[in-house]
Design an enzyme around this catalytic site. Structure first.
Site, PDB file in Angstrom:
ATOM      1  N   GLY A  45     -77.573  31.239  21.479  1.00 29.77           N
ATOM      2  CA  GLY A  45     -76.819  32.459  21.731  1.00 29.77           C
ATOM      3  C   GLY A  45     -75.868  32.731  20.581  1.00 29.77           C
ATOM      4  N   GLN A  50     -69.354  36.289  15.474  1.00 29.78           N
ATOM      5  CA  GLN A  50     -69.604  34.990  14.834  1.00 29.78           C
ATOM      6  C   GLN A  50     -70.173  35.150  13.424  1.00 29.78           C
ATOM      7  OE1 GLN A  50     -71.542  33.358  18.678  1.00 29.78           O
ATOM      8  NE2 GLN A  50     -70.766  31.562  17.661  1.00 29.78           N
ATOM      9  N   CYS A  95     -71.001  25.532  20.676  1.00 32.42           N
ATOM     10  CA  CYS A  95     -70.870  26.854  20.044  1.00 32.42           C
ATOM     11  C   CYS A  95     -71.075  26.684  18.544  1.00 32.42           C
ATOM     12  CB  CYS A  95     -69.471  27.405  20.330  1.00 32.42           C
ATOM     13  SG  CYS A  95     -69.155  29.011  19.584  1.00 32.42           S
ATOM     14  N   LEU A  96     -71.884  27.559  17.948  1.00 33.33           N
ATOM     15  CA  LEU A  96     -72.130  27.457  16.511  1.00 33.33           C
ATOM     16  C   LEU A  96     -70.846  27.648  15.704  1.00 33.33           C
ATOM     17  CD1 LEU A  96     -75.535  29.358  16.210  1.00 33.33           C
ATOM     18  CD2 LEU A  96     -75.151  26.912  15.846  1.00 33.33           C
ATOM     19  N   HIS A 137     -70.454  32.845  28.160  1.00 34.18           N
ATOM     20  CA  HIS A 137     -69.948  32.266  26.900  1.00 34.18           C
ATOM     21  C   HIS A 137     -69.928  33.342  25.805  1.00 34.18           C
ATOM     22  CE1 HIS A 137     -69.823  28.901  23.790  1.00 34.18           C
ATOM     23  NE2 HIS A 137     -70.187  29.952  23.060  1.00 34.18           N
ATOM     24  N   GLU A 138     -71.048  34.068  25.665  1.00 36.34           N
ATOM     25  CA  GLU A 138     -71.132  35.070  24.590  1.00 36.34           C
ATOM     26  C   GLU A 138     -70.222  36.263  24.870  1.00 36.34           C
ATOM     27  OE1 GLU A 138     -72.371  34.078  21.991  1.00 36.34           O
ATOM     28  OE2 GLU A 138     -73.573  32.426  22.756  1.00 36.34           O
ATOM     29  N   HIS A 141     -66.781  35.726  23.672  1.00 39.34           N
ATOM     30  CA  HIS A 141     -66.596  35.974  22.225  1.00 39.34           C
ATOM     31  C   HIS A 141     -66.208  37.434  21.973  1.00 39.34           C
ATOM     32  CE1 HIS A 141     -67.718  32.299  20.145  1.00 39.34           C
ATOM     33  NE2 HIS A 141     -68.831  32.180  20.827  1.00 39.34           N
TER      34      HIS A 141
HETATM   35  C1  Y12 Z   1     -75.031  27.123  27.206  1.00 39.19           C
HETATM   36  C2  Y12 Z   1     -73.898  26.762  26.532  1.00 39.19           C
HETATM   37  C3  Y12 Z   1     -73.485  27.492  25.433  1.00 39.19           C
HETATM   38  C4  Y12 Z   1     -74.195  28.588  25.042  1.00 39.19           C
HETATM   39  C5  Y12 Z   1     -73.722  29.392  23.859  1.00 39.19           C
HETATM   40  C6  Y12 Z   1     -74.622  29.281  22.670  1.00 39.19           C
HETATM   41  N1  Y12 Z   1     -74.400  28.055  21.973  1.00 39.19           N
HETATM   42  C7  Y12 Z   1     -75.206  27.631  20.969  1.00 39.19           C
HETATM   43  O1  Y12 Z   1     -76.174  28.287  20.661  1.00 39.19           O
HETATM   44  C8  Y12 Z   1     -74.831  26.381  20.302  1.00 39.19           C
HETATM   45  C9  Y12 Z   1     -75.598  25.853  19.359  1.00 39.19           C
HETATM   46  C10 Y12 Z   1     -75.281  24.678  18.568  1.00 39.19           C
HETATM   47  C11 Y12 Z   1     -76.249  24.214  17.676  1.00 39.19           C
HETATM   48  C12 Y12 Z   1     -75.989  23.145  16.841  1.00 39.19           C
HETATM   49  O2  Y12 Z   1     -76.894  22.730  15.896  1.00 39.19           O
HETATM   50  C13 Y12 Z   1     -77.865  21.797  16.189  1.00 39.19           C
HETATM   51  O3  Y12 Z   1     -77.960  21.331  17.306  1.00 39.19           O
HETATM   52  C14 Y12 Z   1     -78.788  21.448  15.109  1.00 39.19           C
HETATM   53  C15 Y12 Z   1     -74.774  22.495  16.914  1.00 39.19           C
HETATM   54  O4  Y12 Z   1     -74.666  21.412  16.049  1.00 39.19           O
HETATM   55  C16 Y12 Z   1     -73.489  20.944  15.534  1.00 39.19           C
HETATM   56  O5  Y12 Z   1     -72.444  21.314  15.917  1.00 39.19           O
HETATM   57  C17 Y12 Z   1     -73.592  19.938  14.466  1.00 39.19           C
HETATM   58  C18 Y12 Z   1     -73.811  22.948  17.805  1.00 39.19           C
HETATM   59  C19 Y12 Z   1     -74.062  24.043  18.623  1.00 39.19           C
HETATM   60  C20 Y12 Z   1     -75.332  28.948  25.715  1.00 39.19           C
HETATM   61  C21 Y12 Z   1     -75.734  28.218  26.814  1.00 39.19           C
HETATM   62 CO    CO Z   2     -70.012  30.493  21.003  1.00 41.23          CO
END
Ligand code: Y12
Ligand code: CO
Length: 179
Positions: A45, A50, A95-96, A137-138, A141
């Site tokens: 997401g 962001q 969260c990215l 969550h989004e 933001h």
């Molecule tokens: C459930 C909970 C949160 C959300 C919001 C969207 N969140 C993400 O897309 C988070 C992604 C994320 C990806 C990462 O990278 C890897 O895993 C390779 C990450 O890695 C690091 O922090 C190193 C952290 C978050 C939607 C549904």
């Molecule tokens: Co986020």
């Protein structure tokens, strides 16, 4: 085009994003870039802020049971509004914009959302479970809120301290270029 993701504590993450007014090519380019950026960073997401664009647009692409994301399942929500919500659930969020922080947060279990698609058509969506978490969550933001704000005060302070330490260590490892 993959765009840089801004990370905590960048002040822009705390801005309230503005309504999208034109459903034009510029919006379509923004949504396409958000998708490319999210996929490149292994996200599920992403909100426009962001990538430093303070517009009320978000995308979500949840994986299937095997962990694969399919573009046909991509959701694009413009100017979303929660109409109804029910129940509660706990989910460990990431969260990215806050790398390496994963914490359990409480959210509504079910939500009904009104929004516009990329062409300006009005739509509604009912979601539960992980999709409901991702939407909330989004949408946070878009109002300048991050999931760590929902943590108890002392837990948040500890996480922020560890995060700052990690950031310092990370930047110490980045070689300084003599331009
Ligand atoms: C459930 C909970 C949160 C959300 C919001 C969207 N969140 C993400 O897309 C988070 C992604 C994320 C990806 C990462 O990278 C890897 O895993 C390779 C990450 O890695 C690091 O922090 C190193 C952290 C978050 C939607 C549904
Ligand atoms: Co986020």
């Amino acid at each position: 085009m993959i765009r840089p993701i801004i990370t905590y504590p960048d002040r822009r993450l705390f801005l309230r994003s503005s309504e999208v007014e034109r459903f034009d090519d510029e919006l379509h380019r923004l949504l396409d870039d958000m998708y490319e950026t999210m996929m490149a960073k292994n996200g599920i997401g992403l909100a426009a802020i962001q990538i430093a664009v303070p517009k009320r647009a978000l995308i979500i692409n949840l994986p299937d049971e095997e962990g694969h994301q399919h573009k046909e399942d991509l959701l694009e929500l413009i100017n979303p509004v929660i109409l109804q919500q029910e129940g509660s659930q706990l989910y460990t969020e990431g969260c990215l914009s806050i790398p390496e922080v994963y914490e359990e947060v409480e959210r509504a279990q079910w939500v009904k959302v009104a929004y516009f698609d990329r062409h300006g058509n009005e739509r509604t969506l009912e979601a539960e479970g992980l999709l409901a978490v991702a939407i909330q969550h989004e949408m946070d933001h878009l109002d300048g809120h991050l999931f760590i704000e929902k943590l108890p005060y002392l837990k948040r302070k500890r996480i922020e301290k560890e995060y700052r330490k990690r950031q310092k260590r990370g930047s110490a490892q980045t070689p300084v270029r003599n331009l």
